[in-house]
Design an enzyme around this catalytic site. Structure first.
Site, PDB file in Angstrom:
ATOM      1  N   GLY A  50       0.873  -1.174   0.000  1.00 31.99           N
ATOM      2  CA  GLY A  50       0.000   0.000   0.000  1.00 31.99           C
ATOM      3  C   GLY A  50       0.900   1.211   0.000  1.00 31.99           C
ATOM      4  O   GLY A  50       1.839   1.300  -0.783  1.00 31.99           O
ATOM      5  N   GLU A  51       0.671   2.097   0.928  1.00 32.79           N
ATOM      6  CA  GLU A  51       1.500   3.289   1.049  1.00 32.79           C
ATOM      7  C   GLU A  51       2.045   3.304   2.478  1.00 32.79           C
ATOM      8  O   GLU A  51       1.293   3.472   3.429  1.00 32.79           O
ATOM      9  CB  GLU A  51       0.640   4.519   0.734  1.00 32.79           C
ATOM     10  CG  GLU A  51       1.400   5.794   0.649  1.00 32.79           C
ATOM     11  CD  GLU A  51       2.547   5.739  -0.350  1.00 32.79           C
ATOM     12  OE1 GLU A  51       2.361   5.243  -1.481  1.00 32.79           O
ATOM     13  OE2 GLU A  51       3.658   6.163   0.019  1.00 32.79           O
ATOM     14  N   SER A  52       3.351   3.116   2.599  1.00 31.77           N
ATOM     15  CA  SER A  52       3.913   2.913   3.934  1.00 31.77           C
ATOM     16  C   SER A  52       3.741   4.129   4.835  1.00 31.77           C
ATOM     17  O   SER A  52       3.565   3.992   6.051  1.00 31.77           O
ATOM     18  CB  SER A  52       5.390   2.536   3.835  1.00 31.77           C
ATOM     19  OG  SER A  52       6.118   3.527   3.150  1.00 31.77           O
ATOM     20  N   CYS A  82       6.096  -5.296   0.279  1.00 37.50           N
ATOM     21  CA  CYS A  82       6.217  -3.980  -0.348  1.00 37.50           C
ATOM     22  C   CYS A  82       6.195  -2.856   0.693  1.00 37.50           C
ATOM     23  O   CYS A  82       7.171  -2.678   1.404  1.00 37.50           O
ATOM     24  CB  CYS A  82       5.182  -3.828  -1.459  1.00 37.50           C
ATOM     25  SG  CYS A  82       5.688  -2.584  -2.652  1.00 37.50           S
ATOM     26  N   ARG A 109      12.919   3.284  -0.628  1.00 42.25           N
ATOM     27  CA  ARG A 109      11.558   3.319  -1.193  1.00 42.25           C
ATOM     28  C   ARG A 109      11.615   3.637  -2.678  1.00 42.25           C
ATOM     29  O   ARG A 109      12.516   4.331  -3.136  1.00 42.25           O
ATOM     30  CB  ARG A 109      10.723   4.398  -0.502  1.00 42.25           C
ATOM     31  CG  ARG A 109      10.454   4.121   0.943  1.00 42.25           C
ATOM     32  CD  ARG A 109       9.623   5.246   1.549  1.00 42.25           C
ATOM     33  NE  ARG A 109       8.298   5.326   0.946  1.00 42.25           N
ATOM     34  CZ  ARG A 109       7.514   6.405   1.035  1.00 42.25           C
ATOM     35  NH1 ARG A 109       7.917   7.474   1.683  1.00 42.25           N
ATOM     36  NH2 ARG A 109       6.329   6.399   0.468  1.00 42.25           N
ATOM     37  N   ILE A 137       5.394  -3.032  -7.750  1.00 36.25           N
ATOM     38  CA  ILE A 137       4.668  -1.772  -7.963  1.00 36.25           C
ATOM     39  C   ILE A 137       5.299  -0.700  -7.075  1.00 36.25           C
ATOM     40  O   ILE A 137       5.205  -0.768  -5.849  1.00 36.25           O
ATOM     41  CB  ILE A 137       3.168  -1.919  -7.615  1.00 36.25           C
ATOM     42  CG1 ILE A 137       2.544  -3.063  -8.432  1.00 36.25           C
ATOM     43  CG2 ILE A 137       2.423  -0.606  -7.862  1.00 36.25           C
ATOM     44  CD1 ILE A 137       1.147  -3.449  -7.965  1.00 36.25           C
ATOM     45  N   ARG A 138       5.967   0.250  -7.702  1.00 38.11           N
ATOM     46  CA  ARG A 138       6.687   1.289  -6.936  1.00 38.11           C
ATOM     47  C   ARG A 138       7.428   0.645  -5.757  1.00 38.11           C
ATOM     48  O   ARG A 138       7.324   1.073  -4.612  1.00 38.11           O
ATOM     49  CB  ARG A 138       5.720   2.385  -6.474  1.00 38.11           C
ATOM     50  CG  ARG A 138       5.034   3.078  -7.634  1.00 38.11           C
ATOM     51  CD  ARG A 138       4.099   4.178  -7.197  1.00 38.11           C
ATOM     52  NE  ARG A 138       4.825   5.205  -6.483  1.00 38.11           N
ATOM     53  CZ  ARG A 138       4.490   5.672  -5.271  1.00 38.11           C
ATOM     54  NH1 ARG A 138       3.434   5.207  -4.650  1.00 38.11           N
ATOM     55  NH2 ARG A 138       5.195   6.605  -4.711  1.00 38.11           N
ATOM     56  N   HIS A 173       4.712  -8.342  -4.600  1.00 37.54           N
ATOM     57  CA  HIS A 173       3.380  -8.592  -4.036  1.00 37.54           C
ATOM     58  C   HIS A 173       2.948 -10.028  -4.264  1.00 37.54           C
ATOM     59  O   HIS A 173       2.217 -10.296  -5.229  1.00 37.54           O
ATOM     60  CB  HIS A 173       2.359  -7.671  -4.704  1.00 37.54           C
ATOM     61  CG  HIS A 173       2.505  -6.231  -4.366  1.00 37.54           C
ATOM     62  ND1 HIS A 173       1.904  -5.661  -3.270  1.00 37.54           N
ATOM     63  CD2 HIS A 173       3.183  -5.240  -4.971  1.00 37.54           C
ATOM     64  CE1 HIS A 173       2.203  -4.377  -3.212  1.00 37.54           C
ATOM     65  NE2 HIS A 173       2.983  -4.090  -4.240  1.00 37.54           N
ATOM     66  N   GLU A 175       0.676 -11.474  -2.920  1.00 47.89           N
ATOM     67  CA  GLU A 175      -0.785 -11.525  -2.787  1.00 47.89           C
ATOM     68  C   GLU A 175      -1.492 -11.146  -4.079  1.00 47.89           C
ATOM     69  O   GLU A 175      -2.697 -11.289  -4.198  1.00 47.89           O
ATOM     70  CB  GLU A 175      -1.242 -10.617  -1.634  1.00 47.89           C
ATOM     71  CG  GLU A 175      -1.133  -9.118  -1.869  1.00 47.89           C
ATOM     72  CD  GLU A 175       0.291  -8.563  -1.742  1.00 47.89           C
ATOM     73  OE1 GLU A 175       1.251  -9.356  -1.715  1.00 47.89           O
ATOM     74  OE2 GLU A 175       0.422  -7.326  -1.703  1.00 47.89           O
TER      75      GLU A 175
HETATM   76  N1  GLN Z   1       5.943   2.960  -2.798  1.00 50.44           N
HETATM   77  C1  GLN Z   1       5.150   2.509  -1.683  1.00 50.44           C
HETATM   78  C2  GLN Z   1       5.706   3.044  -0.366  1.00 50.44           C
HETATM   79  O1  GLN Z   1       6.684   3.675  -0.356  1.00 50.44           O
HETATM   80  C3  GLN Z   1       5.094   1.011  -1.627  1.00 50.44           C
HETATM   81  C4  GLN Z   1       4.375   0.509  -2.839  1.00 50.44           C
HETATM   82  C5  GLN Z   1       3.593  -0.727  -2.633  1.00 50.44           C
HETATM   83  O2  GLN Z   1       3.352  -1.197  -1.517  1.00 50.44           O
HETATM   84  N2  GLN Z   1       3.116  -1.240  -3.739  1.00 50.44           N
HETATM   85  O3  GLN Z   1       5.125   2.827   0.651  1.00 50.44           O
END
Ligand code: GLN
Length: 192
Positions: A50-52, A82, A109, A137-138, A173, A175
């Site tokens: 997600g977004e940490s 992630c 990151r 993903i990112r 991921h 999942e």
């Molecule tokens: N770029 C996100 C972060 O810095 C992590 C990306 C992800 O969980 N798919 O949290």
């Protein structure tokens, strides 16, 4: 008869549902974790992608940072994917955000850069007999690995899956594919 382990999924933000589905595919009882008391009696915890920064701030706001830090320090088996990898890290290369400091790694990151924001790639994973399809993903990578941390998969020379004791962290991921082998490997190694 052995009682199956209950695995919690930290359910503040991110791909919570996908992890619940991956675990349910393995027949594992699951629980969404939003409050400190949801950690009671768990046999393992998944921290999703997600977004940490968001997950960390929500954990702070809901009074979960301390309970999570002590649960992980006390050996709660944890699979962190992630954004989860960032959260369990001891440090990140840049920026200031709440971390759990449970795994002796330094994480970068969004490490693969703009050209490679998202990509998929088959990975050789230690402990799996066939490659695992990694969805990135990112994604972060591990920039420095502590002496007790084992590298379990790499992209080029960059660690993208690491483990130490009962904690496993992936840049990708597991999942988001319908292959639950990483979840299973983690639960077996964690003694679940
Ligand atoms: N770029 C996100 C972060 O810095 C992590 C990306 C992800 O969980 N798919 O949290």
């Amino acid at each position: 008869m052995t009682v199956p382990p209950t695995i919690g999924v930290l359910a503040l933000q991110g791909d919570v549902r996908e992890h619940l589905v991956a675990l349910e595919r393995l027949g594992v009882p699951t629980r969404s974790v939003r409050l400190a008391e949801d950690l009671t009696g768990l046999d393992g915890l998944v921290i999703p992608g997600g977004e940490s920064t968001t997950i960390g701030r929500l954990a702070e706001r809901f009074g979960l940072l301390h309970p999570l830090r002590s649960a992980l320090a006390d050996g709660l088996p944890t699979l962190a994917t992630c954004a989860g990898m960032i959260l369990v890290a001891g440090a990140i290369v840049e920026g200031d955000q709440p971390l759990l400091g449970a795994l002796d790694v330094v994480v970068r990151r969004n490490a693969f850069g703009r050209q490679n924001e998202s990509f998929e790639m088959d990975l050789d994973v230690k402990g799996l007999d066939r490659p695992f399809h990694g969805v990135f993903i990112r994604a972060p990578w591990v920039e420095k690995v502590g002496s007790d941390v084992e590298v379990l998969a790499r992209v080029g020379d960059r660690p993208v899956m690491v483990g130490s004791g009962r904690i496993v962290a992936t840049s990708f991921h597991p999942e988001l594919t319908d292959d639950s082998r990483i979840h299973r490997l983690w639960m077996e190694d964690a003694g679940g």
